[in-house]
Write an enzyme that holds these catalytic residues in place. Structure first.
Site, PDB file in Angstrom:
ATOM      1  N   LYS A 135       0.849  -1.199   0.000  1.00 15.87           N
ATOM      2  CA  LYS A 135       0.000   0.000   0.000  1.00 15.87           C
ATOM      3  C   LYS A 135       0.887   1.253   0.000  1.00 15.87           C
ATOM      4  CE  LYS A 135      -3.721  -2.480   2.247  1.00 15.87           C
ATOM      5  NZ  LYS A 135      -4.278  -2.988   3.501  1.00 15.87           N
ATOM      6  N   GLN A 146      -4.463  -2.341   9.849  1.00 16.28           N
ATOM      7  CA  GLN A 146      -4.241  -3.602   9.136  1.00 16.28           C
ATOM      8  C   GLN A 146      -4.691  -4.780  10.010  1.00 16.28           C
ATOM      9  OE1 GLN A 146      -3.090  -3.980   5.862  1.00 16.28           O
ATOM     10  NE2 GLN A 146      -3.731  -6.077   6.240  1.00 16.28           N
ATOM     11  N   ASP A 153     -11.134   2.163   4.627  1.00 12.03           N
ATOM     12  CA  ASP A 153     -11.361   0.726   4.393  1.00 12.03           C
ATOM     13  C   ASP A 153     -12.854   0.416   4.315  1.00 12.03           C
ATOM     14  OD1 ASP A 153      -9.259  -0.970   3.868  1.00 12.03           O
ATOM     15  OD2 ASP A 153      -8.719  -1.274   5.978  1.00 12.03           O
TER      16      ASP A 153
END
Ligand code: NAP
Length: 292
Positions: free
Chosen positions: A52, A96, A119
């Protein structure tokens, strides 16, 4: 059979993002900023976050990684989330997953401000998705919608069968495909581990989306001739090659591909689109496109 080249499509979108970022910088502004919280040393998580970060760099988006040891307390992690919620220089951030077992991941995800939840996992964003309101869409399903759109695949009135009902892939995917939109307007069947006669259902699919986390689970006799097959799975399988492993999906590609009208490869299909969606969400946040 036509291969849906997620790598190429994602590169094209990244170029468009890079042009927008350059324009902001040329006008004297600060580019969008995506942050990531990474807890512990899980190798897959490290790889995802590094990838990312690379993608951000490639398109001129600022990225920062906040690393914490695996034994961080839940309380301190929640404080780290609050810090990023309040940091005006950060447009969006992700935590994450997976998190260590002693931390309640739901509690952490729910602490993220919905306005920075790029997200799209916060209940506010999920609820908005269910209601068809503007929201940050979870990156993988959003990436699949882009793949369908860019490949010119007709979805209206089609029977879309989704394998897997996770909160990050299958469930939001089912909501997006049944939305009054294009792509969308499909008749959706959502399957899971308690589904009976699975093959009978998958054989009815015009569009089959496999997100069950079982390597090469979807075999040729489970797919209708001419179907569109989207493979979300990612599995690292050890082998005797020089690298010592290869990557495969939830679909037995070699057997299934000849029957399909379109199919995504693994790697190079859905995976690259997931990161692109995250970059697009970061841009949406930067532009304050979604009102909270
Ligand atoms: P998950 O949370 O493990 O969910 C798997 C789903 O599949 C569950 O709903 C489960 O049913 C269902 N399932 C499992 N075995 C089944 C079976 N034999 N028959 C029918 N249904 C079955 O997985 P996920 O997080 O959605 O991820 C799915 C796959 O996509 C994984 O391989 C993951 O690595 C990959 N992935 C890829 C990306 C990407 O960017 N390409 C992003 C996210 C995930 P129950 O609900 O009944 O347990």
């Amino acid at each position: 059979m036509e291969l849906i080249d997620g790598k190429q499509i994602s590169e094209e979108i990244k170029k468009e993002i890079a042009v927008k970022t350059s324009a902001i910088i040329d006008a004297g502004g600060e580019p969008p900023h995506l942050a990531a919280i990474l807890v512990g040393e899980d190798p897959a998580s490290q790889t995802y976050v590094a990838s990312k970060e690379r993608s951000c760099k490639a398109v001129g988006i600022t990225s920062s990684i906040y690393r914490y040891p695996a034994n961080i307390s839940e309380e301190l992690l929640l404080e780290a989330v609050d810090f990023l919620n309040n940091d005006e220089e950060v447009n969006g951030f992700i935590v994450q997953l997976p998190l260590p077992k002693h931390i309640n991941a739901d509690k952490v995800l729910q602490r993220i401000s919905p306005a920075k939840d790029v997200d799209g996992f916060h209940p506010v964003n999920m609820g908005r998705l269910a209601l068809g309101l503007p929201s940050y869409l979870p990156a993988t399903p959003a990436g699949i919608m882009l793949l369908l759109e860019k490949s010119g695949i007709e979805t209206e009135g089609k029977h879309c069968v989704i394998l897997g009902r996770s909160n990050i892939v299958g469930t939001p995917m089912s909501l997006l495909m049944s939305r009054k939109s294009n792509p969308g307007n499909s008749t959706v069947t959502l399957c899971h581990s308690k589904t009976k006669n699975l093959s009978e259902i998958t054989r009815q699919a015009d569009i089959l989306i496999a997100a069950i986390g079982q390597p090469e689970f979807v075999k040729a006799d489970m797919v209708k001739a001419g179907a569109v097959v989207i493979d979300v799975g990612i599995h690292r399988i050890e082998d005797s090659s020089e690298k010592g492993y290869h990557i495969t999906g939830d679909v037995d590609f070699d057997a299934v591909a000849p029957k399909c009208s379109y199919i995504t490869p693994v790697p190079g299909g859905v995976g690259p689109m997931t990161i692109v969606s995250l970059l697009l969400n970061t841009f949406k946040s930067f532009n304050k496109e979604i009102y909270f």
